[in-house]
Design an enzyme around this catalytic site. Structure first.
Site, PDB file in Angstrom:
ATOM      1  N   SER A 134      44.388  55.261  39.513  1.00  0.00           N
ATOM      2  CA  SER A 134      43.205  54.733  38.848  1.00  0.00           C
ATOM      3  C   SER A 134      42.640  55.860  37.998  1.00  0.00           C
ATOM      4  O   SER A 134      43.391  56.585  37.337  1.00  0.00           O
ATOM      5  CB  SER A 134      42.194  54.224  39.877  1.00  0.00           C
ATOM      6  OG  SER A 134      41.038  53.731  39.259  1.00  0.00           O
ATOM      7  N   TYR A 148      40.274  50.743  28.401  1.00  0.00           N
ATOM      8  CA  TYR A 148      40.948  51.536  29.424  1.00  0.00           C
ATOM      9  C   TYR A 148      40.211  51.412  30.753  1.00  0.00           C
ATOM     10  O   TYR A 148      40.833  51.188  31.801  1.00  0.00           O
ATOM     11  CB  TYR A 148      41.023  52.993  28.993  1.00  0.00           C
ATOM     12  CG  TYR A 148      41.675  53.899  30.004  1.00  0.00           C
ATOM     13  CD1 TYR A 148      43.053  53.877  30.202  1.00  0.00           C
ATOM     14  CD2 TYR A 148      40.917  54.784  30.763  1.00  0.00           C
ATOM     15  CE1 TYR A 148      43.651  54.715  31.127  1.00  0.00           C
ATOM     16  CE2 TYR A 148      41.506  55.626  31.694  1.00  0.00           C
ATOM     17  CZ  TYR A 148      42.878  55.590  31.872  1.00  0.00           C
ATOM     18  OH  TYR A 148      43.469  56.414  32.796  1.00  0.00           O
ATOM     19  N   LYS A 152      41.337  49.974  34.600  1.00  0.00           N
ATOM     20  CA  LYS A 152      41.205  50.734  35.833  1.00  0.00           C
ATOM     21  C   LYS A 152      40.249  50.059  36.823  1.00  0.00           C
ATOM     22  O   LYS A 152      40.461  50.118  38.041  1.00  0.00           O
ATOM     23  CB  LYS A 152      40.754  52.163  35.536  1.00  0.00           C
ATOM     24  CG  LYS A 152      41.784  52.969  34.747  1.00  0.00           C
ATOM     25  CD  LYS A 152      43.149  52.977  35.425  1.00  0.00           C
ATOM     26  CE  LYS A 152      44.163  53.812  34.687  1.00  0.00           C
ATOM     27  NZ  LYS A 152      45.497  53.823  35.355  1.00  0.00           N
TER      28      LYS A 152
END
Length: 273
Positions: A134, A148, A152
């Site tokens: 992560s 992004y 995650k």
């Protein structure tokens, strides 16, 4: 006893560093990469305990075939490290449909396919450890990296749920949450950029000024942390890497709690009677 470690995105960055470290301590490594030639020298050095497989993680069928090939070659898979992925720079308004779809397919679905492929094998073994890469940006956000962070955050949710679902089978699950590290994450192969809108130019300038001056960790220093994680009988669900992420995340969650508490009357009233 040597472990068999399956690592995606093992051609560079954390993946390459970790693959080489596991090999040097005597473990078996399956390195899943898009271009096997990037590991040709490492393969020559470790001909018996390194298996290099060509894999684009967005290919679900290919992911299942790679996991099966690893199991056939080494007889078992003890650890799966889903490391493959890339960053994306772009304001939410700037993101194209292609930007969004490819990032989701690579960072989220790419790890989901290998998980689905390896869980039956680990369940049959009665043991295994799935480690998801992560990020501190899976707990926090910064401007221009919303997509992004979205991937995650998704990894965080999938992985926490997975941990509860497979614990009775002897399968352990962990999230690695690194802060900023001096890898090639900012390079062309690891960081994509959307078509820029001039209205965000000032924000972009500030973003890169901060990034260039941030206290970046040494990626090689993560090796001992990873060894500790895979060797312990009771690994944590979440492990932050580096010294910069924890205080940042701690502050964010403290502020969230303050906000939720200050709005408790509204929240409770919204429940109804």
């Amino acid at each position: 006893m040597a472990k068999t470690i399956f690592i995606t995105g093992a051609s560079r960055g954390f993946g390459r560093i970790w693959a080489e470290a596991f090999l040097r301590r005597g473990d078996n490594v399956v390195a899943a990469v898009r271009n096997p030639e990037t590991l040709s020298e490492l393969k020559q050095e470790f001909p018996s305990n390194l298996l290099v497989l060509k894999l684009d993680v967005i290919d679900r069928t290919g992911s299942f075939e790679a996991i099966e090939a690893a199991k056939t070659h080494f007889g078992r898979i003890d650890v799966l490290i889903n490391n493959a992925g890339y960053g994306q720079i772009g304001a939410v308004e700037e993101l194209s449909e292609q930007d969004v779809r490819l990032q989701l397919e690579t960072n989220v679905l790419g790890s989901l396919w290998t998980i689905q492929a390896v869980v039956p094998i680990m369940r049959q073994q009665g043991s295994g450890h799935i480690i998801q890469l992560s990020s501190a940006l899976g707990l926090n956000t910064v401007t221009l990296m919303g997509m992004y962070s979205a991937t995650k955050f998704a990894i965080e949710g999938i992985t926490e749920t997975l941990a509860a679902e497979v614990s009775d089978f002897g399968i352990k699950v962990s999230l690695l949450e690194p802060g900023r590290y001096a890898t090639d994450f900012s390079g062309a192969e690891s960081l994509a950029s959307s078509e820029p809108n001039p209205v965000y130019d000032r924000m972009r300038k500030v973003f890169w000024e901060y990034a260039d001056n941030e206290d970046a960790g040494n990626p090689a220093a993560t090796v001992d942390a990873l060894f500790a994680l895979v060797d312990t009988d009771k690994p944590p669900l979440r492990l932050i890497l580096g010294r910069t992420a924890y205080p940042w995340v701690k502050n964010t969650y403290e502020e969230r709690l303050k906000t939720w508490e200050s709005w408790q009357n509204v929240s409770v009233a919204a429940h109804g009677k």
